[in-house]
Design an enzyme around this catalytic site. Structure first.
Site, PDB file in Angstrom:
ATOM      1  N   LYS A   1       1.459   4.352  -3.025  1.00  0.00           N
ATOM      2  CA  LYS A   1       1.456   5.793  -2.762  1.00  0.00           C
ATOM      3  C   LYS A   1       2.774   6.425  -3.205  1.00  0.00           C
ATOM      4  CE  LYS A   1      -1.573   5.116   1.231  1.00  0.00           C
ATOM      5  NZ  LYS A   1      -1.694   5.135   2.698  1.00  0.00           N
TER       6      LYS A   1
ATOM      7  N   ASP B   1       0.831  -1.201   0.000  1.00  0.00           N
ATOM      8  CA  ASP B   1       0.000   0.000   0.000  1.00  0.00           C
ATOM      9  C   ASP B   1       0.869   1.257   0.000  1.00  0.00           C
ATOM     10  OD1 ASP B   1      -2.696   1.284   0.297  1.00  0.00           O
ATOM     11  OD2 ASP B   1      -1.799   2.009   2.164  1.00  0.00           O
TER      12      ASP B   1
END
Length: 375
Positions: free
Chosen positions: A238, A234
């Site tokens: 980003k 995750d």
């Protein structure tokens, strides 16, 4: 009153919270001269849409009913007899969504993706061609291979994705302003996972990693399987989004991604309960040793993304105790941006970087931000 038609993909926590924000902000938006006209909502199986996308809308009571139905774990199909919408299912959904997008150029339709699916990228690329605007909370469409990414961002004024990095924090907007001013950004370092931020600050206090992760899971800070957080993917998505904003032609497989657990403890190898009870304690000593080494150097450990001219990577790094990252506690996100103007003292953006409410608020602000593109 300016009417802005909105179509929502994804009825999970963020999507439902967005609908509730839209309803609760009606009077505020009226004072601003804007009305958000929700024309349809879909999840992975069903689509509910008004009969006339050009003029009609799903009223507020219906939107709240959507939230109630999905919160209870029921299907959008249960709304078929409401008399205020059409319901489509199966293969019809994607085609109907594309058909709705064809009307986008004339209506200024905003496609909002609050799903967590990689399957929306095909639809999004088509509706961009039709002249629609796209607002994303979903990170995956921005981390696809460069060819698809280039198409999605081909009309940057019609794309907003603040909530893909740092939830509601103004990370993307701040970075875009710096880049647009001609101020070269040469380094970004940030803690972009509330879960891993919490874990690292707790183990710094001397608690075993296994104890901290199990506590975080019980508090609801982690995914149902904490390895989804501990693997770092995750954060990597980003970081890739930020790196691509800086012009880096990278894909996920070009990045160094440090996982907090070894491959032999992965979801496909070790059952979840076995990992929580037997696997995690085997990792305690290694983290403890790294914390002691960092402390001896006058530093602390943080799980960060690091982007500069030579690197785009995520993992555990030593950072100075007195830096914004070093002072970070709990589940906040913090990003340090270094550029010519912010060379000695970086631009620091810090605050709540997770949560359905915060993320949905960021999405709503993005939707309102595109209204000036249309008469």
């Amino acid at each position: 009153m300016k009417n802005l038609p909105v179509f929502l993909m994804g009825c999970g926590g963020v999507g439902r919270q967005l609908l509730q924000h839209i309803v609760s902000c009606r009077s505020l938006h009226a004072k601003q001269g804007v009305h958000l006209r929700v024309v349809g909502v879909c999840d992975s199986k069903y689509l509910v849409v008004v009969a006339d996308v050009l003029t009609a809308e799903l009223d507020d009571s219906f939107l709240l009913e959507v939230c109630r139905v999905k919160s209870n774990g029921s299907s959008l199909q249960t709304l078929a007899n409401s008399g205020v919408c059409q319901v489509f299912s199966g293969p019809e959904v994607l085609q109907k969504v594309v058909d709705i997008g064809r009307l986008g150029k004339s209506t200024g339709l905003a496609f909002v993706d609050c799903s967590a699916s990689a399957e929306t990228i095909g639809v999004l690329n088509q509706v961009v061609d039709f002249g629609c605007c796209v607002v994303l909370a979903n990170k995956k469409p921005l981390t696809v291979p460069m060819e698809d990414y280039d198409k999605l961002v081909s009309q940057p004024r019609r794309l907003r994705h603040e909530s893909t990095v740092g939830a509601g924090l103004p990370v993307i907007a701040s970075l875009n302003r710096i880049i647009s001013s001609g101020d070269p950004v040469y380094r970004i370092i940030g803690s972009l996972s509330g879960t891993l931020g919490y874990v690292m600050s707790e183990v710094e206090d001397g608690k075993p990693l296994s104890q901290v992760v199990n506590a975080a899971k019980s508090l609801g800070y982690t995914e149902p399987d904490p390895r989804d957080d501990l693997g770092g993917m995750d954060v990597a998505r980003k970081a890739l989004i930020l790196a691509r904003l800086l012009g880096r032609r990278l894909n996920l497989d070009n990045m160094k991604i440090e996982s907090l657990y070894p491959e032999e403890m992965g979801p496909g190898v070790m059952p979840l309960e076995d990992f929580l009870v037997n696997g995690l304690p085997l990792l305690d000593q290694k983290i403890e040793d790294r914390i002691k080494q960092a402390s001896a150097n006058g530093n602390v450990l943080r799980y960060v993304c690091l982007i500069d001219d030579a690197r785009c990577e995520v993992g555990i790094q030593e950072v100075p105790k007195d830096s914004a990252l070093g002072r970070l506690r709990g589940s906040d996100n913090v990003v340090e941006i270094y550029s010519r103007c912010y060379e000695k003292q970086p631009l620091v953006i810090q605050g709540a970087g997770a949560g359905n409410d915060t993320t949905a608020a960021g999405v709503l602000a993005d939707i309102l931000d595109i209204q000036d593109l249309f008469p």
